[in-house]
Design a protein around this motif. Structure first.
Motif, PDB file in Angstrom:
ATOM      1  N   ARG A 195      13.080   5.635  -4.004  1.00 14.24           N
ATOM      2  CA  ARG A 195      12.301   5.689  -2.753  1.00 14.24           C
ATOM      3  C   ARG A 195      11.247   4.581  -2.739  1.00 14.24           C
ATOM      4  O   ARG A 195      11.047   3.931  -1.707  1.00 14.24           O
ATOM      5  CB  ARG A 195      11.638   7.053  -2.603  1.00 14.24           C
ATOM      6  CG  ARG A 195      11.031   7.250  -1.223  1.00 14.24           C
ATOM      7  CD  ARG A 195      10.515   8.627  -1.061  1.00 14.24           C
ATOM      8  NE  ARG A 195       9.224   8.686  -1.744  1.00 14.24           N
ATOM      9  CZ  ARG A 195       8.389   9.691  -1.626  1.00 14.24           C
ATOM     10  NH1 ARG A 195       8.708  10.741  -0.922  1.00 14.24           N
ATOM     11  NH2 ARG A 195       7.238   9.670  -2.254  1.00 14.24           N
ATOM     12  N   VAL A 196      10.603   4.355  -3.875  1.00 16.07           N
ATOM     13  CA  VAL A 196       9.615   3.277  -3.965  1.00 16.07           C
ATOM     14  C   VAL A 196      10.291   1.934  -3.727  1.00 16.07           C
ATOM     15  O   VAL A 196       9.792   1.095  -2.974  1.00 16.07           O
ATOM     16  CB  VAL A 196       8.905   3.294  -5.334  1.00 16.07           C
ATOM     17  CG1 VAL A 196       8.082   2.032  -5.544  1.00 16.07           C
ATOM     18  CG2 VAL A 196       8.024   4.528  -5.466  1.00 16.07           C
ATOM     19  N   LEU A 197      11.445   1.729  -4.338  1.00 14.54           N
ATOM     20  CA  LEU A 197      12.160   0.463  -4.157  1.00 14.54           C
ATOM     21  C   LEU A 197      12.639   0.288  -2.720  1.00 14.54           C
ATOM     22  O   LEU A 197      12.682  -0.833  -2.217  1.00 14.54           O
ATOM     23  CB  LEU A 197      13.323   0.370  -5.137  1.00 14.54           C
ATOM     24  CG  LEU A 197      12.923   0.241  -6.604  1.00 14.54           C
ATOM     25  CD1 LEU A 197      14.170   0.254  -7.484  1.00 14.54           C
ATOM     26  CD2 LEU A 197      12.113  -1.020  -6.835  1.00 14.54           C
ATOM     27  N   ASP A 198      13.004   1.383  -2.062  1.00 16.17           N
ATOM     28  CA  ASP A 198      13.400   1.285  -0.660  1.00 16.17           C
ATOM     29  C   ASP A 198      12.250   0.796   0.207  1.00 16.17           C
ATOM     30  O   ASP A 198      12.457   0.054   1.167  1.00 16.17           O
ATOM     31  CB  ASP A 198      13.899   2.641  -0.138  1.00 16.17           C
ATOM     32  CG  ASP A 198      15.269   3.001  -0.673  1.00 16.17           C
ATOM     33  OD1 ASP A 198      15.980   2.096  -1.169  1.00 16.17           O
ATOM     34  OD2 ASP A 198      15.636   4.204  -0.608  1.00 16.17           O
ATOM     35  N   HIS A 199      11.029   1.203  -0.127  1.00 15.94           N
ATOM     36  CA  HIS A 199       9.862   0.722   0.626  1.00 15.94           C
ATOM     37  C   HIS A 199       9.640  -0.764   0.412  1.00 15.94           C
ATOM     38  O   HIS A 199       9.119  -1.445   1.296  1.00 15.94           O
ATOM     39  CB  HIS A 199       8.597   1.477   0.211  1.00 15.94           C
ATOM     40  CG  HIS A 199       8.507   2.855   0.757  1.00 15.94           C
ATOM     41  ND1 HIS A 199       8.411   3.135   2.095  1.00 15.94           N
ATOM     42  CD2 HIS A 199       8.497   4.063   0.133  1.00 15.94           C
ATOM     43  CE1 HIS A 199       8.353   4.435   2.273  1.00 15.94           C
ATOM     44  NE2 HIS A 199       8.410   5.030   1.098  1.00 15.94           N
ATOM     45  N   ALA A 207       0.834  -1.201   0.000  1.00 16.08           N
ATOM     46  CA  ALA A 207       0.000   0.000   0.000  1.00 16.08           C
ATOM     47  C   ALA A 207       0.870   1.252   0.000  1.00 16.08           C
ATOM     48  O   ALA A 207       0.581   2.217  -0.715  1.00 16.08           O
ATOM     49  CB  ALA A 207      -0.932  -0.007   1.205  1.00 16.08           C
ATOM     50  N   THR A 208       1.937   1.244   0.777  1.00  9.76           N
ATOM     51  CA  THR A 208       2.855   2.384   0.817  1.00  9.76           C
ATOM     52  C   THR A 208       3.537   2.563  -0.531  1.00  9.76           C
ATOM     53  O   THR A 208       3.648   3.682  -1.040  1.00  9.76           O
ATOM     54  CB  THR A 208       3.910   2.169   1.922  1.00  9.76           C
ATOM     55  OG1 THR A 208       3.240   2.000   3.173  1.00  9.76           O
ATOM     56  CG2 THR A 208       4.850   3.350   2.023  1.00  9.76           C
ATOM     57  N   ALA A 209       3.994   1.463  -1.114  1.00 11.09           N
ATOM     58  CA  ALA A 209       4.649   1.540  -2.430  1.00 11.09           C
ATOM     59  C   ALA A 209       3.675   2.030  -3.492  1.00 11.09           C
ATOM     60  O   ALA A 209       4.028   2.867  -4.334  1.00 11.09           O
ATOM     61  CB  ALA A 209       5.222   0.178  -2.816  1.00 11.09           C
ATOM     62  N   LEU A 210       2.442   1.547  -3.458  1.00  8.61           N
ATOM     63  CA  LEU A 210       1.443   1.979  -4.437  1.00  8.61           C
ATOM     64  C   LEU A 210       1.145   3.466  -4.283  1.00  8.61           C
ATOM     65  O   LEU A 210       1.013   4.181  -5.275  1.00  8.61           O
ATOM     66  CB  LEU A 210       0.164   1.164  -4.276  1.00  8.61           C
ATOM     67  CG  LEU A 210      -0.973   1.494  -5.247  1.00  8.61           C
ATOM     68  CD1 LEU A 210      -0.536   1.241  -6.684  1.00  8.61           C
ATOM     69  CD2 LEU A 210      -2.204   0.678  -4.913  1.00  8.61           C
ATOM     70  N   LYS A 211       1.063   3.930  -3.047  1.00  5.53           N
ATOM     71  CA  LYS A 211       0.832   5.359  -2.809  1.00  5.53           C
ATOM     72  C   LYS A 211       1.962   6.186  -3.417  1.00  5.53           C
ATOM     73  O   LYS A 211       1.720   7.208  -4.063  1.00  5.53           O
ATOM     74  CB  LYS A 211       0.739   5.621  -1.306  1.00  5.53           C
ATOM     75  CG  LYS A 211       0.496   7.055  -0.945  1.00  5.53           C
ATOM     76  CD  LYS A 211       0.447   7.234   0.555  1.00  5.53           C
ATOM     77  CE  LYS A 211       0.395   8.702   0.901  1.00  5.53           C
ATOM     78  NZ  LYS A 211       0.529   8.920   2.332  1.00  5.53           N
ATOM     79  N   ASP A 212       3.197   5.751  -3.222  1.00  6.31           N
ATOM     80  CA  ASP A 212       4.345   6.466  -3.785  1.00  6.31           C
ATOM     81  C   ASP A 212       4.333   6.442  -5.315  1.00  6.31           C
ATOM     82  O   ASP A 212       4.636   7.446  -5.960  1.00  6.31           O
ATOM     83  CB  ASP A 212       5.658   5.868  -3.272  1.00  6.31           C
ATOM     84  CG  ASP A 212       5.911   6.180  -1.815  1.00  6.31           C
ATOM     85  OD1 ASP A 212       5.252   7.092  -1.272  1.00  6.31           O
ATOM     86  OD2 ASP A 212       6.769   5.510  -1.206  1.00  6.31           O
ATOM     87  N   VAL A 213       3.985   5.301  -5.892  1.00  7.09           N
ATOM     88  CA  VAL A 213       3.942   5.188  -7.352  1.00  7.09           C
ATOM     89  C   VAL A 213       2.853   6.087  -7.927  1.00  7.09           C
ATOM     90  O   VAL A 213       3.067   6.777  -8.926  1.00  7.09           O
ATOM     91  CB  VAL A 213       3.727   3.713  -7.785  1.00  7.09           C
ATOM     92  CG1 VAL A 213       3.372   3.603  -9.255  1.00  7.09           C
ATOM     93  CG2 VAL A 213       4.971   2.893  -7.483  1.00  7.09           C
TER      94      VAL A 213
END
Length: 135
Positions: free
Chosen positions: A115-119, A61-67
């Protein structure tokens, strides 16, 4: 008259369900209830799995929000780029618009993408965190 009675009895028998079928389906319904009643106990048996599933859901969910944030920002940048192209008067201004857009696009893609990959990286497990302390 006997012939009529037997025909009527045959029709009634076809219309009524056989008693054995009702009992079988009732028994089957009872069997279905037992696993359904046992289902709520599974999360209590495997709390580690439930925590892992919840953590994974939060991670995605966090990664999707960032994307999605990156996609919205990119669309805004593209609209600005098109507006700047429309306002350009000379070939030099057109070239500057393209270069500015390309620079902003690549810069944002790499920074936000990392940043997305770090999540998405799994947190180090407790065994990995404790290993350097024991060494």
């Amino acid at each position: 008259m006997n012939a009529n009675i037997t025909e009527d009895e045959k029709r009634e028998r076809r219309a009524r369900p056989e008693p054995g079928l009702g009992q079988i389906s009732g028994d089957a319904a009872d069997d279905v209830g037992e696993p359904a009643a046992a289902a709520p106990r599974i999360p209590l048996i495997l709390p580690e799995w439930q925590k892992s599933i919840e953590a994974t859901g939060h991670l995605f969910a966090t990664a999707l929000k960032d994307v999605l944030s990156l996609a919205a920002s990119s669309l805004h940048d593209q609209a600005t780029f098109l507006r700047n192209l429309a306002e350009s008067k000379t070939p030099a201004e057109l070239l500057k618009c393209h270069l500015d857009f390309a620079e902003k696009f690549w810069s944002k893609s790499f920074s936000e993408g990392s940043r997305v990959l770090d999540h998405l990286k799994p947190p180090p497990s407790s065994a990995v965190r404790q290993a350097p302390h024991h060494a």
